[in-house]
Design an enzyme around this catalytic site. Structure first.
Site, PDB file in Angstrom:
ATOM      1  CG  ASP A   1     -12.425   2.046   2.435  1.00 54.09           C
ATOM      2  OD1 ASP A   1     -12.285   0.847   2.149  1.00 54.09           O
ATOM      3  OD2 ASP A   1     -13.412   2.713   2.073  1.00 54.09           O
TER       4      ASP A   1
ATOM      5  CG  ASP B   1      -2.168   0.911   0.950  1.00 52.80           C
ATOM      6  OD1 ASP B   1      -2.606   1.021  -0.223  1.00 52.80           O
ATOM      7  OD2 ASP B   1      -2.663   1.529   1.913  1.00 52.80           O
TER       8      ASP B   1
ATOM      9  CG  ASP C   1      -4.536  -1.659  -3.911  1.00 52.88           C
ATOM     10  OD1 ASP C   1      -5.412  -1.711  -4.786  1.00 52.88           O
ATOM     11  OD2 ASP C   1      -4.737  -1.172  -2.784  1.00 52.88           O
TER      12      ASP C   1
END
Length: 350
Positions: free
Chosen positions: A325, A136, A174
């Protein structure tokens, strides 16, 4: 970006309880406690909200519904507090299969507990693996394995925990996107490609395991920018790719994006995360934060394998509705339960 931090330790614990033969819910109530019964509508609604959560028909969606999920327990708690309306809304989440995110600690035990519970219920497990090193890009869900060796060991343990039981794995949300957009430091890019390819190969050795490599969403990068990174990450050996994980793009947008990408990667099929896309993307705030706990969003289509399109293998709830989130717009840490947001998603959904 898509901050879906792991709560798989709790999931594994609940699965182990199931394996021990314990029941998670209260009784369903008798006919006399219904809306026309002597105890009135509130008692009937509380009983309905406390009834054990069951499985969806396998022909519609083969994935396991966790009867002791946070949403299921919260529905009971709201009913017990005298808020049957919120309880009913949370049941809308609790009654659908949602993915189990495997955490960093004791992954073999987690994977074994979840897949065994699913198998004993006559269903398949739906797992998300989210532990790539340098995850991330240092944002809300930063972290991951300490290094490549630790990650390979972690993947081995997950695979051993799955064994021959049936599971669908969504691999590393991701991870490819952050290679394509350049936020993964140059020094770690070649290693990441190698780790993803090796993970696809290792998981693919399990007889009942299907692997879908995350491929982003319609708003991030075009298929032209993604097909080569996906190829280098081992997509050819995977069963397909995943679209819209932890995001909010409408299903029709994701289908279009997925089909265009599929055409660039040899016709691979794909799955779509519909957990929170009922109202589409949020466009009124800072574009850089529109993915993070946006207001006014809604549950999307229920999970199903009956999509009507051979390229679209399933609509799935990959992000668990109600889990934050990240610490934006008043939310708790990424992956933590946020009851108010969960109720809002269900209230706004169809």
């Amino acid at each position: 970006m898509d901050g879906s931090a792991v709560r798989a330790t709790a999931l594994a614990a609940s699965a182990l309880i199931l394996l021990a033969g314990c029941s998670s819910g209260g009784s369903g109530g008798s006919g006399g406690d219904g809306p026309d019964g002597p105890d009135g509508p509130d008692r009937g609604e509380r009983a309905a909200s406390s009834a054990p959560v069951g499985q969806r028909p396998r022909a519609e969606v083969p994935y396991w519904v966790d009867p002791d999920s946070t949403a299921a327990r919260e529905a009971v708690a709201y009913a017990d507090r005298g808020d049957p309306k919120s309880a009913r809304l949370l049941r809308k989440i609790a009654e659908q299969p949602a993915a189990s995110w495997i955490g960093p600690d004791d992954p073999k035990a987690q994977a074994e507990a979840i897949t065994t519970a699913a198998t004993e219920a006559g269903r398949d497990a739906l797992l998300v693996l989210y532990n790539i090193p340098h995850r991330d890009c240092g944002q809300y869900s930063k972290g991951g394995a300490a290094d490549g060796d630790a990650y390979r060991t972690w993947i081995d343990e997950v695979a051993d925990g799955i064994g021959a039981r049936r599971a669908t794995v969504i691999l590393e949300p991701d991870a490819v996107l952050h290679l394509a957009d350049g936020c993964t430091p140059e020094a770690f890019r070649e290693e990441r490609y190698g780790l993803l390819g090796a993970a696809v190969e290792r998981l693919g050795r399990q007889a009942g395991t299907s692997v879908y490599l995350d491929a982003g969403n319609p708003g991030w990068r075009t298929p032209d920018a993604l097909f080569e990174p996906l190829r280098r990450a081992g997509l050819a050996q995977a069963d397909g790719f995943a679209v819209n994980v932890s995001n909010f793009f409408l299903t029709a947008e994701s289908v279009d994006f997925g089909k265009r990408l599929s055409a660039r990667v040899g016709g691979k099929p794909f799955v779509i995360d519909t957990s929170r896309n009922g109202n589409g993307s949020y466009t009124s705030g800072d574009p850089g934060e529109n993915w993070c706990n946006p207001p006014g969003r809604a549950l999307g289509e229920a999970p199903t394998v009956r999509t009507g399109d051979p390229l679209v293998k399933a609509y799935l709830w990959i992000k668990r509705p109600g889990e934050s989130d990240g610490e934006c717009r008043g939310g708790p840490r990424a992956g933590e339960w946020w009851a108010e947001y969960a109720v809002g998603l269900a209230r706004n959904g169809a």
